[in-house]
Design an enzyme around this catalytic site. Structure first.
Site, mmCIF file in Angstrom:
data_model
loop_
_atom_site.group_PDB
_atom_site.id
_atom_site.type_symbol
_atom_site.label_atom_id
_atom_site.label_comp_id
_atom_site.label_asym_id
_atom_site.label_seq_id
_atom_site.Cartn_x
_atom_site.Cartn_y
_atom_site.Cartn_z
ATOM 1 N N GLU A 166 45.475 42.684 45.824
ATOM 2 C CA GLU A 166 44.761 41.785 44.918
ATOM 3 C C GLU A 166 44.560 42.552 43.622
ATOM 4 O OE1 GLU A 166 40.859 40.462 43.276
ATOM 5 O OE2 GLU A 166 40.558 40.640 45.439
ATOM 6 N N CYS A 186 36.976 40.107 39.093
ATOM 7 C CA CYS A 186 38.414 39.864 38.957
ATOM 8 C C CYS A 186 38.742 38.399 38.723
ATOM 9 C CB CYS A 186 39.157 40.386 40.178
ATOM 10 S SG CYS A 186 38.566 39.697 41.742
ATOM 11 N N ASN A 212 33.498 47.109 41.759
ATOM 12 C CA ASN A 212 32.727 45.973 41.252
ATOM 13 C C ASN A 212 32.065 45.141 42.342
ATOM 14 O OD1 ASN A 212 35.333 45.143 41.986
ATOM 15 N ND2 ASN A 212 35.317 43.417 40.577
ATOM 16 N N GLU A 249 42.715 42.043 30.325
ATOM 17 C CA GLU A 249 41.487 41.801 31.091
ATOM 18 C C GLU A 249 40.365 42.680 30.531
ATOM 19 O OE1 GLU A 249 40.349 41.167 35.773
ATOM 20 O OE2 GLU A 249 41.819 42.702 35.265
ATOM 21 N N SER A 272 35.338 55.698 43.738
ATOM 22 C CA SER A 272 34.580 56.929 43.506
ATOM 23 C C SER A 272 33.214 56.670 42.896
ATOM 24 C CB SER A 272 35.386 57.868 42.602
ATOM 25 O OG SER A 272 36.571 58.290 43.245
ATOM 26 N N SER A 329 43.471 47.329 39.854
ATOM 27 C CA SER A 329 44.267 46.965 38.682
ATOM 28 C C SER A 329 45.742 46.793 39.028
ATOM 29 C CB SER A 329 44.133 48.046 37.605
ATOM 30 O OG SER A 329 44.804 49.226 38.003
#
Length: 483
Positions: free
Chosen positions: A252, A286, A154, A385, A180, A231
């Site tokens: 994180e 996040c 992201n 999430e 990836s 995650s």
């Protein structure tokens, strides 16, 4: 890097190469589904070789002075800014976010190299006043060794430099495993370090199979630390797999950030900040708002103003300068957003705007920016999430109630407070169980401040003086003296 040509996605000991198996992976533009390029795709064998080369390079790199190491970071910082537009184009093409956001990310990514070029010279030891006249006690900071950096899709630039900056500044050598879906940005950054003359073996990159590369990095006794952004589920696996060699970890992990809009908030500002937090990078952030709690007295006005602005947001290809909402990263992401909306509606939520896939003419992975009201704590969107452009809004009456609601999940990455009251700033900041608190600010990440979560959102810090200490061991030396 020329997007469209086949790329060698493995960089070991200063050499770009293909994988031993000959495996390649197509990199897809999520806005159009066109193939950008193919890259060589490695696995366990390449990862272990990269670790060996990083281990071999560590003694000479760690013995360089902090000033010598910082020189490479300064040069890479300058070259990143010189190539900002090219890097932003690569980032948007493979990840999808609007170009305006991509340019900002490149600037942010470069800032971490600048900060840690400066911070390299401020990793201090200490002399401890001894309790005995014939003893001297020293604490010496030393680089921890070879580190493995595993980064997400992201933010494919800033998540890379947030790890490379402090690790290289501290004297560590690195094996980088980019996501990836988005390796091209990481590859471009590594090529910048190559251009500025970083010694061979200090920075290595393995694009490849997450399972194979991950197993190699966790099982190798020569990897002393793994720094990972991703995650919570993968974080648990890394912890478990790293236990054999008692590796140090900096994690994180997932979040579920609440925004608390108090009755004394500046309403226009709260709307704008909520909009910016939730829909940046199409909600694939996040620390973006995952749920909003608005005081009942101002809830109707807040929702009305927010909905007007959300409906005007332009959806499209991130390369288009007018685009505000780009694509989601893949089909699974779209399906998860749709699932959360469907579950919420089934349990009584009302869709104010959005609520379905965007049927444009691009063919990519798009979901409309969505506002939900009449939500409750049992809905998936209030517990999981979403990582997409879906914003549930719930009302509250008392400060005690909203604190309880905000803290009820096991995540603790970021939370936000909208208020004009100094008393409430301190009351809420101290009560909320999160590693990062934004008060009338939804962009708290900055190179000079520590970033990281608590509870199931992980541990360890990136940024600030704390960030470089993740890559340093403090060695205690006790010296006996004769009279």
């Amino acid at each position: 890097m020329i997007v469209g040509q086949k790329e060698k996605g493995i960089f070991i000991n200063g050499e770009w190469r293909d994988s031993y198996s000959g495996t390649v992976r197509a990199i897809i533009n999520p806005a159009t589904l066109e193939k950008l390029t193919e890259i060589s795709y490695g696995g366990k064998e390449e990862a272990l070789e990269a670790v060996e080369e990083a281990k071999a390079a560590f003694p000479s790199w760690s013995k360089k002075t902090a000033r010598e190491r910082s020189t490479f970071l300064y040069k890479a910082y300058e070259k990143m800014l010189e190539n900002k537009e090219q890097l932003a184009q690569i980032l948007t093409s493979e990840q999808g976010k609007p170009l305006t956001e991509a340019r900002t990310e490149i600037e942010s990514a470069a800032s971490y190299l600048l900060w840690y070029a400066e911070e390299a010279n401020r990793v201090y030891g200490e002399i401890i006043p001894s309790s005995k006249v014939n003893r001297r006690s020293l604490v010496i900071p030393q680089a921890i060794g070879v580190i493995a950096a595993i980064t997400p899709w992201n933010f494919p630039a800033s998540m890379v430099t947030r790890k490379l900056g402090p690790s290289l500044a501290a004297g560590c050598t690195v094996v980088l495993k980019p996501a990836s879906q988005t390796p091209l940005t990481a590859m471009a950054i590594v090529k910048i370090f190559e251009e500025v003359g970083l010694p061979k073996g200090v920075l290595n990159l393995v694009s490849g199979d997450a399972k194979g590369v991950g197993e190699a990095l966790t099982q190798s006794p020569d990897v002393r630390l793994i720094t990972f952004t991703g995650s919570t589920e993968v974080g648990r696996e890394l912890m478990k797999n790293s236990a054999q060699h008692i590796k140090k970890l900096s994690l994180e992990l997932g979040g579920h950030a609440p925004i608390l809009v108090m009755d004394d908030a500046n309403l226009e500002n709260a709307v704008d900040l909520t909009l910016a937090s939730k829909f940046r990078n199409c909600g694939q952030t996040c620390i973006c708002a995952n749920r909003v709690y608005v005081h009942r007295e101002i809830a109707d006005s807040f929702v009305e103003k927010l909905a007007v602005k959300v409906k005007s947001m332009k959806i499209g290809n991130g390369i288009d300068e007018a685009t505000v909402i780009g694509p989601m990263i893949d089909r699974n992401a779209v399906e998860k957003a749709a699932e959360h909306v469907e579950d919420a509606v089934h349990q009584g939520a009302t869709i104010i705007t959005g609520g379905k896939e965007w049927q444009g003419n691009l063919g990519g992975h798009f979901y409309e920016p969505t506002i939900l009201v009449d939500v409750n704590d049992q809905m998936k969107v209030m517990n999981e999430e979403t990582f997409g452009p879906v914003l549930p809004i719930e009302t509250f009456d008392s400060i005690e109630e909203v604190i309880e609601k905000a803290n009820q999940l096991p995540y603790g990455l970021a939370a936000y407070i909208m208020t004009e009251s100094t008393n409430r700033v301190f009351q809420l900041s101290e009560a909320l169980e999160y590693g990062i608190i934004g008060v009338n600010d939804v962009f708290p990440a900055t190179a000079e401040a520590p970033f990281g979560g608590i509870k199931e959102s992980g541990f360890g810090k990136e940024g600030g003086k704390e960030g470089i200490m993740e890559f340093v061991e403090m060695k205690y030396v006790s010296i006996g003296m004769t009279n």
